[in-house]
Design a protein around this motif. Structure first.
Motif, PDB file in Angstrom:
ATOM      1  N   GLU A   1      15.910  -1.826 -15.691  1.00  0.00           N
ATOM      2  CA  GLU A   1      16.410  -0.843 -14.797  1.00  0.00           C
ATOM      3  C   GLU A   1      15.598   0.496 -14.623  1.00  0.00           C
ATOM      4  O   GLU A   1      15.892   1.216 -13.661  1.00  0.00           O
ATOM      5  CB  GLU A   1      17.728  -0.660 -15.295  1.00  0.00           C
ATOM      6  CG  GLU A   1      18.854  -1.944 -15.312  1.00  0.00           C
ATOM      7  CD  GLU A   1      20.292  -1.497 -15.769  1.00  0.00           C
ATOM      8  OE1 GLU A   1      21.108  -2.388 -15.276  1.00  0.00           O
ATOM      9  OE2 GLU A   1      20.461  -0.654 -16.561  1.00  0.00           O
ATOM     10  N   ASP A   2      14.651   0.579 -15.582  1.00  0.00           N
ATOM     11  CA  ASP A   2      13.922   1.807 -15.137  1.00  0.00           C
ATOM     12  C   ASP A   2      13.508   2.174 -13.871  1.00  0.00           C
ATOM     13  O   ASP A   2      13.670   3.244 -13.479  1.00  0.00           O
ATOM     14  CB  ASP A   2      12.672   1.733 -16.205  1.00  0.00           C
ATOM     15  CG  ASP A   2      13.057   1.888 -17.658  1.00  0.00           C
ATOM     16  OD1 ASP A   2      14.035   1.542 -18.116  1.00  0.00           O
ATOM     17  OD2 ASP A   2      12.131   2.114 -18.409  1.00  0.00           O
ATOM     18  N   GLU A   3      12.860   1.252 -13.271  1.00  0.00           N
ATOM     19  CA  GLU A   3      12.561   1.286 -11.728  1.00  0.00           C
ATOM     20  C   GLU A   3      13.458   1.687 -10.739  1.00  0.00           C
ATOM     21  O   GLU A   3      13.374   2.801 -10.035  1.00  0.00           O
ATOM     22  CB  GLU A   3      11.684  -0.088 -11.303  1.00  0.00           C
ATOM     23  CG  GLU A   3      10.865   0.302 -10.107  1.00  0.00           C
ATOM     24  CD  GLU A   3      10.114  -0.957  -9.628  1.00  0.00           C
ATOM     25  OE1 GLU A   3      10.428  -1.271  -8.515  1.00  0.00           O
ATOM     26  OE2 GLU A   3       9.494  -1.445 -10.412  1.00  0.00           O
ATOM     27  N   ALA A   4      14.503   1.256 -10.997  1.00  0.00           N
ATOM     28  CA  ALA A   4      15.805   1.490  -9.942  1.00  0.00           C
ATOM     29  C   ALA A   4      16.387   3.162 -10.385  1.00  0.00           C
ATOM     30  O   ALA A   4      16.602   3.570  -9.619  1.00  0.00           O
ATOM     31  CB  ALA A   4      16.953   0.269 -10.632  1.00  0.00           C
ATOM     32  N   VAL A   5      16.399   3.261 -11.679  1.00  0.00           N
ATOM     33  CA  VAL A   5      16.518   4.894 -12.208  1.00  0.00           C
ATOM     34  C   VAL A   5      15.828   5.682 -11.509  1.00  0.00           C
ATOM     35  O   VAL A   5      16.126   6.798 -10.869  1.00  0.00           O
ATOM     36  CB  VAL A   5      16.987   4.744 -13.675  1.00  0.00           C
ATOM     37  CG1 VAL A   5      17.052   6.448 -14.112  1.00  0.00           C
ATOM     38  CG2 VAL A   5      18.059   4.079 -14.205  1.00  0.00           C
ATOM     39  N   ILE A   6      14.465   5.504 -11.810  1.00  0.00           N
ATOM     40  CA  ILE A   6      13.541   6.493 -11.199  1.00  0.00           C
ATOM     41  C   ILE A   6      13.428   6.547  -9.553  1.00  0.00           C
ATOM     42  O   ILE A   6      13.463   7.575  -9.365  1.00  0.00           O
ATOM     43  CB  ILE A   6      12.475   6.262 -11.799  1.00  0.00           C
ATOM     44  CG1 ILE A   6      12.024   6.439 -13.120  1.00  0.00           C
ATOM     45  CG2 ILE A   6      10.918   7.075 -10.981  1.00  0.00           C
ATOM     46  CD1 ILE A   6      11.015   6.113 -14.035  1.00  0.00           C
ATOM     47  N   ALA A   7      13.749   5.515  -8.959  1.00  0.00           N
ATOM     48  CA  ALA A   7      13.949   5.586  -7.314  1.00  0.00           C
ATOM     49  C   ALA A   7      15.017   6.333  -7.278  1.00  0.00           C
ATOM     50  O   ALA A   7      15.215   7.133  -6.266  1.00  0.00           O
ATOM     51  CB  ALA A   7      13.836   4.182  -7.318  1.00  0.00           C
ATOM     52  N   LEU A   8      16.076   6.110  -8.128  1.00  0.00           N
ATOM     53  CA  LEU A   8      17.448   6.967  -7.582  1.00  0.00           C
ATOM     54  C   LEU A   8      17.157   8.289  -7.837  1.00  0.00           C
ATOM     55  O   LEU A   8      17.467   9.314  -6.930  1.00  0.00           O
ATOM     56  CB  LEU A   8      18.700   6.559  -8.389  1.00  0.00           C
ATOM     57  CG  LEU A   8      19.876   7.190  -8.254  1.00  0.00           C
ATOM     58  CD1 LEU A   8      20.534   7.367  -6.657  1.00  0.00           C
ATOM     59  CD2 LEU A   8      20.842   6.757  -9.125  1.00  0.00           C
ATOM     60  N   TRP A   9      16.461   8.698  -8.933  1.00  0.00           N
ATOM     61  CA  TRP A   9      15.990  10.187  -9.244  1.00  0.00           C
ATOM     62  C   TRP A   9      15.203  10.817  -8.128  1.00  0.00           C
ATOM     63  O   TRP A   9      15.610  11.870  -7.736  1.00  0.00           O
ATOM     64  CB  TRP A   9      15.244  10.192 -10.474  1.00  0.00           C
ATOM     65  CG  TRP A   9      16.259  10.106 -11.740  1.00  0.00           C
ATOM     66  CD1 TRP A   9      17.407   9.973 -11.882  1.00  0.00           C
ATOM     67  CD2 TRP A   9      15.589  10.052 -13.184  1.00  0.00           C
ATOM     68  NE1 TRP A   9      17.850   9.660 -13.259  1.00  0.00           N
ATOM     69  CE2 TRP A   9      16.941   9.813 -13.850  1.00  0.00           C
ATOM     70  CE3 TRP A   9      14.506   9.991 -13.739  1.00  0.00           C
ATOM     71  CZ2 TRP A   9      16.675   9.405 -15.267  1.00  0.00           C
ATOM     72  CZ3 TRP A   9      14.370  10.020 -15.056  1.00  0.00           C
ATOM     73  CH2 TRP A   9      15.479   9.649 -15.762  1.00  0.00           C
ATOM     74  N   THR A  10      14.354   9.748  -7.694  1.00  0.00           N
ATOM     75  CA  THR A  10      13.391  10.521  -6.495  1.00  0.00           C
ATOM     76  C   THR A  10      14.187  10.514  -5.368  1.00  0.00           C
ATOM     77  O   THR A  10      14.047  11.700  -4.543  1.00  0.00           O
ATOM     78  CB  THR A  10      12.293   9.359  -6.462  1.00  0.00           C
ATOM     79  OG1 THR A  10      11.610   9.218  -7.664  1.00  0.00           O
ATOM     80  CG2 THR A  10      11.239   9.894  -5.326  1.00  0.00           C
TER      81      THR A  10
ATOM     82  N   GLY B   1      24.409  -2.700  -7.494  1.00  0.00           N
ATOM     83  CA  GLY B   1      23.321  -1.914  -8.129  1.00  0.00           C
ATOM     84  C   GLY B   1      23.696  -0.787  -8.857  1.00  0.00           C
ATOM     85  O   GLY B   1      24.772  -0.351  -9.102  1.00  0.00           O
ATOM     86  N   ILE B   2      22.621   0.116  -9.263  1.00  0.00           N
ATOM     87  CA  ILE B   2      22.840   1.480  -9.740  1.00  0.00           C
ATOM     88  C   ILE B   2      22.884   2.451  -8.917  1.00  0.00           C
ATOM     89  O   ILE B   2      22.438   2.786  -8.327  1.00  0.00           O
ATOM     90  CB  ILE B   2      21.662   1.596 -10.754  1.00  0.00           C
ATOM     91  CG1 ILE B   2      21.479   0.664 -11.789  1.00  0.00           C
ATOM     92  CG2 ILE B   2      21.690   3.176 -11.257  1.00  0.00           C
ATOM     93  CD1 ILE B   2      20.178   0.915 -12.763  1.00  0.00           C
ATOM     94  N   GLY B   3      24.311   3.055  -8.864  1.00  0.00           N
ATOM     95  CA  GLY B   3      24.835   4.020  -7.819  1.00  0.00           C
ATOM     96  C   GLY B   3      24.598   5.344  -8.475  1.00  0.00           C
ATOM     97  O   GLY B   3      24.933   6.356  -7.875  1.00  0.00           O
TER      98      GLY B   3
END
Length: 138
Positions: free
Chosen positions: A11-20, A54-56
């Motif tokens: 899930e790292d990529e999705a988390v970093i995309a959300l932070w961005t 997904g990750i919200g």
């Protein structure tokens, strides 16, 4: 239903995309390194709000033995004003209280009035050192 839980492998990529997407990353802070350190720390965690879509949302939390700290509270712009940010903050507070943290603190960039309003509505107060905090021990 949204589940708030620790980040899982993959899930790292999705988390970093959300932070961005939420404007939380800065050139001088490597989000991959931040995430890796928090996931690998005995006194820190990255919690995610996840559902079928997904990750919200995310929140990074840590306890230094004296204060609890919150970083990277992010809520997908399309899911804001749904209570997700409030739920993530409550999950971080629970995580810290289980570990005996007497106080929660976080930092807000001085030009982020929207974040200031959000945190103040949750009962956090401006500290003399320009850090927001709230007692968790009573």
């Amino acid at each position: 239903m949204t589940d708030i839980r620790p980040i899982r492998k993959g899930e790292d990529e999705a988390v970093i995309a959300l932070w961005t997407a939420c404007g939380l990353t800065r050139p001088w802070n490597d989000p991959v390194a931040d995430l890796t350190l928090a996931k690998g720390g005995a006194t820190s965690a990255v919690l995610v709000a996840a559902d079928d879509a997904g990750i919200g949302g995310t929140i990074m939390v840590g306890f230094d033995g004296h204060r609890g700290w919150v970083y990277y509270l992010a809520v997908d712009p399309g899911r804001r004003r749904t209570g997700l940010g409030r739920s993530l903050m409550a999950a971080a507070e629970d995580w810290l209280m289980v570990r005996g943290a007497p106080k929660l603190q976080l930092m807000v960039r001085s030009d982020n009035e929207a974040a200031m309003g959000f945190y103040q509505r949750l009962g956090l107060e401006r500290q003399e050192v320009i850090v927001l905090g709230r007692r968790l021990d009573g």
